[in-house]
Design a protein around this motif. Structure first.
Motif, PDB file in Angstrom:
ATOM      1  N   VAL A 275      -6.240  -7.319  -0.531  1.00 43.65           N
ATOM      2  CA  VAL A 275      -7.673  -7.040  -0.655  1.00 43.65           C
ATOM      3  C   VAL A 275      -8.357  -8.323  -1.101  1.00 43.65           C
ATOM      4  CG1 VAL A 275      -9.436  -5.776  -1.939  1.00 43.65           C
ATOM      5  CG2 VAL A 275      -7.409  -4.587  -1.118  1.00 43.65           C
ATOM      6  N   GLY A 276      -9.270  -8.815  -0.263  1.00 44.70           N
ATOM      7  CA  GLY A 276      -9.964 -10.058  -0.576  1.00 44.70           C
ATOM      8  C   GLY A 276     -11.247  -9.851  -1.337  1.00 44.70           C
ATOM      9  N   LEU A 277     -11.748  -8.602  -1.334  1.00 47.20           N
ATOM     10  CA  LEU A 277     -12.996  -8.297  -2.046  1.00 47.20           C
ATOM     11  C   LEU A 277     -13.028  -6.808  -2.344  1.00 47.20           C
ATOM     12  CD1 LEU A 277     -15.889  -8.956  -3.040  1.00 47.20           C
ATOM     13  CD2 LEU A 277     -16.683  -8.506  -0.723  1.00 47.20           C
ATOM     14  N   TYR A 278     -12.851  -6.456  -3.609  1.00 45.70           N
ATOM     15  CA  TYR A 278     -12.971  -5.063  -4.030  1.00 45.70           C
ATOM     16  C   TYR A 278     -14.269  -4.929  -4.804  1.00 45.70           C
ATOM     17  CZ  TYR A 278     -11.994  -0.541  -6.175  1.00 45.70           C
ATOM     18  OH  TYR A 278     -12.072   0.773  -6.577  1.00 45.70           O
ATOM     19  N   ARG A 279     -15.184  -4.151  -4.260  1.00 43.48           N
ATOM     20  CA  ARG A 279     -16.505  -3.986  -4.885  1.00 43.48           C
ATOM     21  C   ARG A 279     -16.421  -2.941  -5.986  1.00 43.48           C
ATOM     22  NH1 ARG A 279     -17.336  -3.636   0.761  1.00 43.48           N
ATOM     23  NH2 ARG A 279     -18.297  -5.503   1.651  1.00 43.48           N
ATOM     24  N   THR A 280     -16.874  -3.296  -7.171  1.00 42.45           N
ATOM     25  CA  THR A 280     -16.797  -2.367  -8.304  1.00 42.45           C
ATOM     26  C   THR A 280     -18.099  -1.624  -8.549  1.00 42.45           C
ATOM     27  OG1 THR A 280     -17.377  -4.157  -9.849  1.00 42.45           O
ATOM     28  CG2 THR A 280     -15.034  -3.783  -9.424  1.00 42.45           C
ATOM     29  N   GLU A 281     -19.128  -1.920  -7.738  1.00 41.00           N
ATOM     30  CA  GLU A 281     -20.446  -1.316  -7.999  1.00 41.00           C
ATOM     31  C   GLU A 281     -20.427   0.210  -7.910  1.00 41.00           C
ATOM     32  OE1 GLU A 281     -20.454  -4.073  -5.375  1.00 41.00           O
ATOM     33  OE2 GLU A 281     -20.234  -5.033  -7.324  1.00 41.00           O
ATOM     34  N   PHE A 282     -19.574   0.764  -7.022  1.00 40.89           N
ATOM     35  CA  PHE A 282     -19.610   2.214  -6.811  1.00 40.89           C
ATOM     36  C   PHE A 282     -19.331   2.961  -8.111  1.00 40.89           C
ATOM     37  CE2 PHE A 282     -15.071   1.868  -6.779  1.00 40.89           C
ATOM     38  CZ  PHE A 282     -14.585   3.135  -7.079  1.00 40.89           C
ATOM     39  N   LEU A 283     -18.542   2.384  -9.006  1.00 41.94           N
ATOM     40  CA  LEU A 283     -18.258   3.027 -10.288  1.00 41.94           C
ATOM     41  C   LEU A 283     -19.514   3.155 -11.135  1.00 41.94           C
ATOM     42  CD1 LEU A 283     -14.948   1.143 -11.122  1.00 41.94           C
ATOM     43  CD2 LEU A 283     -15.149   3.585 -10.663  1.00 41.94           C
ATOM     44  N   PHE A 284     -20.430   2.208 -10.958  1.00 42.21           N
ATOM     45  CA  PHE A 284     -21.658   2.186 -11.751  1.00 42.21           C
ATOM     46  C   PHE A 284     -22.789   2.965 -11.077  1.00 42.21           C
ATOM     47  CE2 PHE A 284     -19.133  -1.248 -13.227  1.00 42.21           C
ATOM     48  CZ  PHE A 284     -19.486  -1.488 -14.548  1.00 42.21           C
ATOM     49  N   LEU A 285     -22.650   3.230  -9.769  1.00 43.41           N
ATOM     50  CA  LEU A 285     -23.726   3.875  -9.022  1.00 43.41           C
ATOM     51  C   LEU A 285     -23.520   5.374  -8.832  1.00 43.41           C
ATOM     52  CD1 LEU A 285     -24.235   1.178  -6.245  1.00 43.41           C
ATOM     53  CD2 LEU A 285     -25.671   1.575  -8.239  1.00 43.41           C
ATOM     54  N   ARG A 286     -22.306   5.849  -9.061  1.00 44.05           N
ATOM     55  CA  ARG A 286     -22.030   7.256  -8.747  1.00 44.05           C
ATOM     56  C   ARG A 286     -22.418   8.207  -9.870  1.00 44.05           C
ATOM     57  NH1 ARG A 286     -15.366   7.406  -8.941  1.00 44.05           N
ATOM     58  NH2 ARG A 286     -15.144   7.135 -11.201  1.00 44.05           N
ATOM     59  N   GLN A 287     -22.837   7.663 -11.012  1.00 42.89           N
ATOM     60  CA  GLN A 287     -23.234   8.513 -12.139  1.00 42.89           C
ATOM     61  C   GLN A 287     -24.337   7.821 -12.932  1.00 42.89           C
ATOM     62  OE1 GLN A 287     -19.285   8.618 -13.765  1.00 42.89           O
ATOM     63  NE2 GLN A 287     -19.669   6.945 -15.192  1.00 42.89           N
ATOM     64  N   LYS A 288     -25.030   8.592 -13.742  1.00 38.52           N
ATOM     65  CA  LYS A 288     -26.160   8.042 -14.498  1.00 38.52           C
ATOM     66  C   LYS A 288     -25.692   7.232 -15.710  1.00 38.52           C
ATOM     67  CE  LYS A 288     -29.559  11.537 -13.137  1.00 38.52           C
ATOM     68  NZ  LYS A 288     -30.490  12.593 -13.577  1.00 38.52           N
ATOM     69  N   GLU A 289     -24.517   7.596 -16.266  1.00 40.66           N
ATOM     70  CA  GLU A 289     -24.006   6.873 -17.426  1.00 40.66           C
ATOM     71  C   GLU A 289     -23.109   5.728 -16.962  1.00 40.66           C
ATOM     72  OE1 GLU A 289     -23.333  10.173 -16.938  1.00 40.66           O
ATOM     73  OE2 GLU A 289     -25.105  10.902 -18.001  1.00 40.66           O
ATOM     74  N   LEU A 290     -22.995   4.715 -17.816  1.00 43.70           N
ATOM     75  CA  LEU A 290     -22.092   3.613 -17.512  1.00 43.70           C
ATOM     76  C   LEU A 290     -20.651   4.117 -17.528  1.00 43.70           C
ATOM     77  CD1 LEU A 290     -23.681   0.809 -19.724  1.00 43.70           C
ATOM     78  CD2 LEU A 290     -23.634   0.881 -17.229  1.00 43.70           C
ATOM     79  N   PRO A 291     -19.812   3.670 -16.608  1.00 43.16           N
ATOM     80  CA  PRO A 291     -18.420   4.122 -16.597  1.00 43.16           C
ATOM     81  C   PRO A 291     -17.673   3.581 -17.814  1.00 43.16           C
ATOM     82  CG  PRO A 291     -18.730   2.332 -15.023  1.00 43.16           C
ATOM     83  CD  PRO A 291     -20.094   2.702 -15.528  1.00 43.16           C
ATOM     84  N   SER A 292     -16.809   4.405 -18.363  1.00 38.35           N
ATOM     85  CA  SER A 292     -16.041   3.992 -19.534  1.00 38.35           C
ATOM     86  C   SER A 292     -14.935   3.021 -19.125  1.00 38.35           C
ATOM     87  CB  SER A 292     -15.413   5.212 -20.205  1.00 38.35           C
ATOM     88  OG  SER A 292     -14.409   5.761 -19.345  1.00 38.35           O
ATOM     89  N   GLU A 293     -14.309   2.424 -20.123  1.00 40.78           N
ATOM     90  CA  GLU A 293     -13.191   1.519 -19.861  1.00 40.78           C
ATOM     91  C   GLU A 293     -12.054   2.252 -19.147  1.00 40.78           C
ATOM     92  OE1 GLU A 293      -9.776  -0.756 -22.421  1.00 40.78           O
ATOM     93  OE2 GLU A 293     -11.819  -0.807 -23.226  1.00 40.78           O
ATOM     94  N   ASP A 294     -11.755   3.470 -19.597  1.00 42.30           N
ATOM     95  CA  ASP A 294     -10.660   4.229 -18.984  1.00 42.30           C
ATOM     96  C   ASP A 294     -10.975   4.612 -17.540  1.00 42.30           C
ATOM     97  OD1 ASP A 294      -8.955   4.056 -21.109  1.00 42.30           O
ATOM     98  OD2 ASP A 294      -9.492   5.995 -21.971  1.00 42.30           O
ATOM     99  N   GLU A 295     -12.231   4.999 -17.270  1.00 41.88           N
ATOM    100  CA  GLU A 295     -12.615   5.330 -15.891  1.00 41.88           C
ATOM    101  C   GLU A 295     -12.411   4.132 -14.976  1.00 41.88           C
ATOM    102  OE1 GLU A 295     -16.226   8.347 -15.500  1.00 41.88           O
ATOM    103  OE2 GLU A 295     -16.629   6.872 -17.068  1.00 41.88           O
ATOM    104  N   GLN A 296     -12.834   2.973 -15.439  1.00 40.90           N
ATOM    105  CA  GLN A 296     -12.670   1.766 -14.633  1.00 40.90           C
ATOM    106  C   GLN A 296     -11.197   1.399 -14.499  1.00 40.90           C
ATOM    107  OE1 GLN A 296     -15.622  -1.471 -15.070  1.00 40.90           O
ATOM    108  NE2 GLN A 296     -16.455  -0.294 -16.776  1.00 40.90           N
TER     109      GLN A 296
END
Length: 577
Positions: free
Chosen positions: A297-318
């Protein structure tokens, strides 16, 4: 009667279906003056249409997930903001209440006024946003003219249809495709627009720039959309249909041939190995990358974790998401890009700054991450924990100057020390790389490489910034072209600098997965491509037909060309398709 129109192929393929017309600028509106006694009822009707439009956008956001959400949520947000714009709403109310215009006329007048304002702007990015005005006003006018039952307020999406419109918003394309849309045809637009890029990722045939389409095609006309040859056939004949069936058979045969390449090595004709990596975001992307034989994988986008819910994703979720990614690639290397958000994209729990004069040049990417070090540290900790499960490296977006990489490395060092005190397992070493998408980063790449372990060229933004041209603005098609010599020289410079420093350089922009650009990138020295996993087999097939040594000998001619037309002619000469 058979009729043929021409357009520019934005996404290859063919489709046969009934035309579904969307005519935002051609709606018939009631131009009769409004009586004094009708004003309040007309205002209520207007506000109801605005509410319907807002609800439609809200429902669209709720239906989109994963890659589609990432691609289109920024447009949904932009359109939602326009629908709540105080100046727009005040102007509409005044046109109805004081000017005695009916709602439809008021909307069109406001549209015309705002478009003139945008067209007069010096900034090309802002000037191109007039398309958003068109799409928002057309949505409200459409709501105004529909009856008010809930079902009729939904975006119509019948199976077996080809969309014909002035423009199509990415959100609408995503929603309609999920309901069986076969293809899209627009009278304007660019092959580098977000809608065109989305169409290619969805394998949805699309033509743009078919100027007369809305005046020639009628609702329910049978049309053949031929995005292989850049034409639309209205009322196709038996001969046209036979050609379409033949294409279907050939496409199926070609699909089987390409599928056989899934387990083949990636080699040029003269035996040079090339790495093909995947751009990914969701588990489905990972599965496709493995199935197509990606080298990692040359580029894994992490934005979806932050966009799928209103709260910031926790460390464990990430951590769980990153760990599953690493495990899913079965020991192949994974490059995780840190959060790449800004005001030009969707918001994430109130992180991004609103009201920036030019969000494309604002607080985004690493600039945003460093502005919120606690949020960034949470992501860093999750990445460090996941890196124990397989080979991981970290890519930092929107880097401009060395001090940003120094700050990122400092935060990684502090997070590592913190996790060590907590007796958490840690990787021995983690590579940190810079995404080269800002001209300053490309020009000063040697200084960046003192602090970067690897580089990844993001050509989508780099091209926009180098050429000062929004890729979605069809009026700038003669400027926004990946073959522009200025852009090629920067790409070649970065690749050569990385090679001299003994550091890997990949390219993860749209052109990385386009076989039409494979020969060019190979000639410039690139041997590590990152792309949508659906394109891996196409690029592998193209590479097998190319002579690496012969192309490299032509690199000087390519980078010293004066115009993109010269580059195009040279490519046709040295690497015909």
């Amino acid at each position: 009667m058979r009729h043929t129109l021409s357009g520019t192929a934005a996404s290859r393929g063919m489709a046969l279906g009934r035309a579904r017309l969307v005519q935002p600028s051609r709606y018939l509106v009631d131009t009769r003056p409004l009586g004094e006694e009708e004003i309040e009822a007309e205002l209520e009707r207007l506000h109801r249409a605005l509410d319907i439009a807002r609800q439609e956008l809200h429902e669209l956001r709720g239906k989109l997930h994963g890659a589609l959400a990432r691609e289109v949520n920024e447009f949904i947000d932009a359109h939602s903001l326009l629908l709540d714009d105080a100046e727009l709403l005040r102007g509409l109310d005044e046109l109805v209440r004081i000017g005695h215009y009916r709602a439809g006329v008021a909307l069109k007048k406001q549209r015309d006024r705002l478009v003139k304002v945008f067209e007069a702007m010096d900034d090309p990015y802002l000037r191109s946003r007039k398309e958003d005005i068109d799409q928002v006003i057309s949505r409200v006018i459409s709501a105004l003219q529909r009856q008010t039952t809930r079902e009729e307020r939904k975006l119509a999406a019948r199976v077996g249809e080809i969309l014909v419109a002035d423009t199509v918003a990415p959100a609408d394309m995503a929603h309609l495709t999920g309901s069986g849309l076969l293809g899209a045809l627009t009278t304007s637009g660019s092959v580098y627009s977000h809608s065109a890029i989305l169409a290619r990722s969805l394998d949805l045939p699309m033509l743009v720039g078919a100027r007369d389409a809305l005046s020639v095609i009628h609702d329910d006309d049978l049309i053949l959309l031929d995005a292989e040859h850049g034409e639309i056939i209205v009322h196709p004949t038996a001969q046209d249909l036979a050609r379409y069936r033949a294409w279907q058979r050939e496409a199926a045969q070609e699909g089987r041939r390409l599928a056989a390449l899934a387990n083949a090595p990636t080699l040029t004709r003269d035996g040079v190995g090339v790495r093909l990596l995947a751009n990914a975001e969701m588990p489905a992307d990972i599965a496709m990358a493995r199935a197509r034989g990606a080298d990692g994988v040359g580029l894994y986008r992490t934005e979806f974790l932050f966009l799928r819910q209103k709260e910031l994703p926790s460390e464990d979720e990430q951590f769980i998401a990153y760990r599953d990614l690493v495990l899913g690639m079965g020991g192949l290397p994974v490059t995780i890009r840190t959060l790449d958000l800004g005001a030009d994209k969707a918001d994430a729990a109130g992180l991004v700054l609103r009201g920036e004069d030019n969000p494309a040049l604002g607080v985004r990417g690493v600039r945003l991450s460093l502005r919120y070090p606690s949020v960034f540290t949470t992501q860093i900790r999750a990445i460090l924990r996941a890196a124990c499960y397989g080979p991981v490296r970290v890519l930092v977006p929107m880097v401009t100057q060395p001090d940003e990489l120094i700050a990122v490395r400092t935060l990684f060092k502090l997070a590592r020390a913190e996790l060590k005190r907590e007796n958490v397992d840690l990787p021995e070493k983690l590579q940190v790389g810079a995404m080269i998408e800002v001209p300053a980063a490309a020009l000063n790449v040697r200084a960046l490489m003192e602090h970067a372990d690897f580089l990844a060229i993001g050509t989508n933004d780099l091209a926009q910034y180098v050429l000062a041209a929004d890729r979605g603005n069809d009026a700038l098609d003669n400027i926004y072209n990946p073959l522009q010599p200025a852009l090629l020289r920067l790409i070649a410079y970065v690749i050569a600098a990385g090679r001299r420093a003994g550091k890997s350089v990949s390219l993860c922009g749209e052109i990385g997965g386009d076989p039409n650009f494979t020969a060019l990138l190979l000639a410039l020295g690139l041997t590590e491509f990152s792309m949508h996993p659906g394109q891996i087999l196409h690029v592998r097939d193209r590479l097998a037909a190319l002579d690496h040594a012969a192309l490299r000998r032509q690199s000087a001619r390519l980078v010293h060309a004066n115009t993109y037309e010269e580059v195009e002619a040279l490519l046709a000469e040295i690497a015909p398709a």
